[in-house]
Design a protein around this motif. Sequence first.
Motif, PDB file in Angstrom:
ATOM      1  N   VAL A   1     -27.675  74.749  18.274  1.00 56.72           N
ATOM      2  CA  VAL A   1     -26.726  74.216  17.297  1.00 56.72           C
ATOM      3  C   VAL A   1     -27.506  73.401  16.275  1.00 56.72           C
ATOM      4  O   VAL A   1     -28.166  72.420  16.623  1.00 56.72           O
TER       5      VAL A   1
ATOM      6  N   VAL B   1     -22.100  70.039  12.451  1.00 58.39           N
ATOM      7  CA  VAL B   1     -22.637  71.364  12.777  1.00 58.39           C
ATOM      8  C   VAL B   1     -22.733  72.190  11.508  1.00 58.39           C
ATOM      9  O   VAL B   1     -21.757  72.348  10.775  1.00 58.39           O
TER      10      VAL B   1
ATOM     11  N   MET C   1     -24.948  77.961  14.202  1.00 63.20           N
ATOM     12  CA  MET C   1     -25.253  78.172  15.620  1.00 63.20           C
ATOM     13  C   MET C   1     -25.807  79.565  15.827  1.00 63.20           C
ATOM     14  O   MET C   1     -25.406  80.501  15.125  1.00 63.20           O
TER      15      MET C   1
END
Length: 94
Positions: free
Chosen positions: A80, A88, A91
Amino acid sequence: MRAIGMIATALLVAGCMDGHPGPMPGPRVCNAGAVQGFVGAQISPRLQSRLRARSGASSVRVVRPGEAVTMDYRRDRLTVDVNQRGRVTGMRCV
């Protein structure tokens, strides 16, 4: 004598096969596509746990900007990427 040993080995191997290949045992494989909806979320231990469960990964690695990471490839690990604020940004399974 050698021919008998080879025939016995062939029969033994053939007896173990039913013609339907089964799944090979090995590490779990993660699915990064299943968690892309979390891009933009604030990283936390709870979110890491949810990402691991939903992606099917064995582990989650959080990578912050400028942080050194190992270059080993593990298809069972969700990596991540987060920005400076802990959001975030992406990913992938490596």
